[in-house]
Design a protein around this motif. Structure first.
Motif, PDB file in Angstrom:
ATOM      1  N   ILE A 149      32.724  30.394  46.676  1.00 13.97           N
ATOM      2  CA  ILE A 149      33.527  31.074  45.664  1.00 13.97           C
ATOM      3  C   ILE A 149      33.662  32.540  46.079  1.00 13.97           C
ATOM      4  CG2 ILE A 149      33.631  31.786  43.243  1.00 13.97           C
ATOM      5  CD1 ILE A 149      32.027  29.289  42.577  1.00 13.97           C
ATOM      6  N   GLU A 150      34.908  32.956  46.186  1.00 20.49           N
ATOM      7  CA  GLU A 150      35.173  34.347  46.546  1.00 20.49           C
ATOM      8  C   GLU A 150      35.622  35.102  45.297  1.00 20.49           C
ATOM      9  OE1 GLU A 150      37.897  34.748  49.786  1.00 20.49           O
ATOM     10  OE2 GLU A 150      37.043  33.019  50.815  1.00 20.49           O
ATOM     11  N   GLU A 151      35.231  36.349  45.277  1.00 23.55           N
ATOM     12  CA  GLU A 151      35.674  37.177  44.156  1.00 23.55           C
ATOM     13  C   GLU A 151      37.119  37.586  44.390  1.00 23.55           C
ATOM     14  OE1 GLU A 151      33.201  40.441  43.132  1.00 23.55           O
ATOM     15  OE2 GLU A 151      31.372  39.289  43.542  1.00 23.55           O
ATOM     16  N   ILE A 152      37.862  37.606  43.306  1.00 21.30           N
ATOM     17  CA  ILE A 152      39.279  37.978  43.397  1.00 21.30           C
ATOM     18  C   ILE A 152      39.397  39.453  43.037  1.00 21.30           C
ATOM     19  CG2 ILE A 152      41.567  37.541  42.445  1.00 21.30           C
ATOM     20  CD1 ILE A 152      40.648  34.703  41.862  1.00 21.30           C
ATOM     21  N   ASN A 153      40.041  40.208  43.930  1.00 19.04           N
ATOM     22  CA  ASN A 153      40.225  41.629  43.629  1.00 19.04           C
ATOM     23  C   ASN A 153      41.587  41.854  42.965  1.00 19.04           C
ATOM     24  OD1 ASN A 153      42.102  41.632  45.723  1.00 19.04           O
ATOM     25  ND2 ASN A 153      40.572  42.268  47.232  1.00 19.04           N
ATOM     26  N   GLU A 154      41.847  43.070  42.553  1.00 15.85           N
ATOM     27  CA  GLU A 154      43.069  43.409  41.814  1.00 15.85           C
ATOM     28  C   GLU A 154      44.337  43.201  42.641  1.00 15.85           C
ATOM     29  OE1 GLU A 154      43.367  44.215  38.643  1.00 15.85           O
ATOM     30  OE2 GLU A 154      41.221  43.934  38.412  1.00 15.85           O
ATOM     31  N   ASP A 155      44.282  43.449  43.951  1.00 17.90           N
ATOM     32  CA  ASP A 155      45.470  43.285  44.796  1.00 17.90           C
ATOM     33  C   ASP A 155      45.889  41.815  44.848  1.00 17.90           C
ATOM     34  OD1 ASP A 155      45.453  45.999  45.361  1.00 17.90           O
ATOM     35  OD2 ASP A 155      44.234  45.738  47.192  1.00 17.90           O
ATOM     36  N   ASP A 156      44.905  40.937  44.934  1.00 15.63           N
ATOM     37  CA  ASP A 156      45.223  39.510  44.974  1.00 15.63           C
ATOM     38  C   ASP A 156      45.836  39.052  43.659  1.00 15.63           C
ATOM     39  OD1 ASP A 156      44.215  39.337  47.533  1.00 15.63           O
ATOM     40  OD2 ASP A 156      42.212  38.669  46.908  1.00 15.63           O
ATOM     41  N   LEU A 157      45.349  39.607  42.560  1.00 16.07           N
ATOM     42  CA  LEU A 157      45.892  39.230  41.255  1.00 16.07           C
ATOM     43  C   LEU A 157      47.343  39.667  41.111  1.00 16.07           C
ATOM     44  CD1 LEU A 157      42.986  39.884  38.748  1.00 16.07           C
ATOM     45  CD2 LEU A 157      44.022  37.707  39.363  1.00 16.07           C
ATOM     46  N   SER A 158      47.668  40.839  41.635  1.00 17.65           N
ATOM     47  CA  SER A 158      49.048  41.315  41.522  1.00 17.65           C
ATOM     48  C   SER A 158      49.989  40.449  42.356  1.00 17.65           C
ATOM     49  CB  SER A 158      49.151  42.785  41.944  1.00 17.65           C
ATOM     50  OG  SER A 158      48.772  42.935  43.286  1.00 17.65           O
ATOM     51  N   VAL A 159      49.516  39.998  43.526  1.00 16.84           N
ATOM     52  CA  VAL A 159      50.346  39.126  44.361  1.00 16.84           C
ATOM     53  C   VAL A 159      50.562  37.794  43.664  1.00 16.84           C
ATOM     54  CG1 VAL A 159      50.418  37.863  46.546  1.00 16.84           C
ATOM     55  CG2 VAL A 159      49.647  40.234  46.523  1.00 16.84           C
ATOM     56  N   VAL A 160      49.524  37.268  43.074  1.00 14.92           N
ATOM     57  CA  VAL A 160      49.623  35.977  42.377  1.00 14.92           C
ATOM     58  C   VAL A 160      50.550  36.108  41.176  1.00 14.92           C
ATOM     59  CG1 VAL A 160      48.301  34.277  41.026  1.00 14.92           C
ATOM     60  CG2 VAL A 160      47.367  35.148  43.170  1.00 14.92           C
ATOM     61  N   SER A 161      50.449  37.199  40.428  1.00 15.60           N
ATOM     62  CA  SER A 161      51.307  37.360  39.243  1.00 15.60           C
ATOM     63  C   SER A 161      52.789  37.541  39.654  1.00 15.60           C
ATOM     64  CB  SER A 161      50.851  38.549  38.397  1.00 15.60           C
ATOM     65  OG  SER A 161      50.946  39.730  39.121  1.00 15.60           O
TER      66      SER A 161
END
Length: 166
Positions: A149-161
């Protein structure tokens, strides 16, 4: 003590008290073996070394029991092994332990006779099997079944959104 010619002679000597019951049993055993040897038959044609090797390599499907004359046991082990995929392979684990115990402790065939073969070689092979199983058990690397399990950072969340919005 001399070897006796017939069982009747042995019986008569026992009745007269000229030999003890232990001597009677020993002489009867000698007479039985001599009779088998002279007739060309063996006491038990099943070999203990072959039984152990079959139990080690093909024990889960019951081949060693078929060899020793235990037809029902062999069929049960074969059935359990064939049906094991339906039951999460639990029957296969059971038959593996069952075959190992028979390999270690079974010395007779279905007719009740002790299996032939060099006793020291049979016990040596049993010790080798135990040593191999212990060695394999100690040197097996247990697999870590947890998922990484990897932690999700804010940059990854913005790409996903952004992907989700488009």
């Amino acid at each position: 003590m001399t070897d006796f010619v017939s069982l009747e002679t042995l019986d008569k000597l026992l009745e007269e008290g000229k030999i003890s019951s232990a001597e009677y049993e020993e002489q009867k055993r000698i007479l039985f073996r001599r009779t088998l040897r002279e007739s060309g038959e063996r006491e038990n044609p099943k070999n203990g070394l072959i039984y152990i090797l079959l139990a080690f390599f093909l024990g889960t499907i019951g081949v060693h029991n078929f060899y020793a004359g235990f037809l029902k046991r062999g069929l049960i082990q074969l059935f359990l092994t064939v049906m094991s995929p339906l039951f999460l392979f639990l029957p296969l684990m059971f038959t593996s332990v069952w075959a190992l115990l028979e390999l270690l402790f079974k010395n007779t065939s279905s007719d009740g006779h002790i299996m032939s073969g060099n006793r020291k070689a049979i016990w040596g092979l049993r010790i080798v099997v135990i040593a191999v199983l212990v060695f394999v058990g100690l040197h097996t690397e247990y697999t870590d079944m947890s998922l990484p399990i990897e932690e999700i950072n804010e940059d990854d969340l913005s790409v996903v959104s952004e992907i989700m919005d488009s």
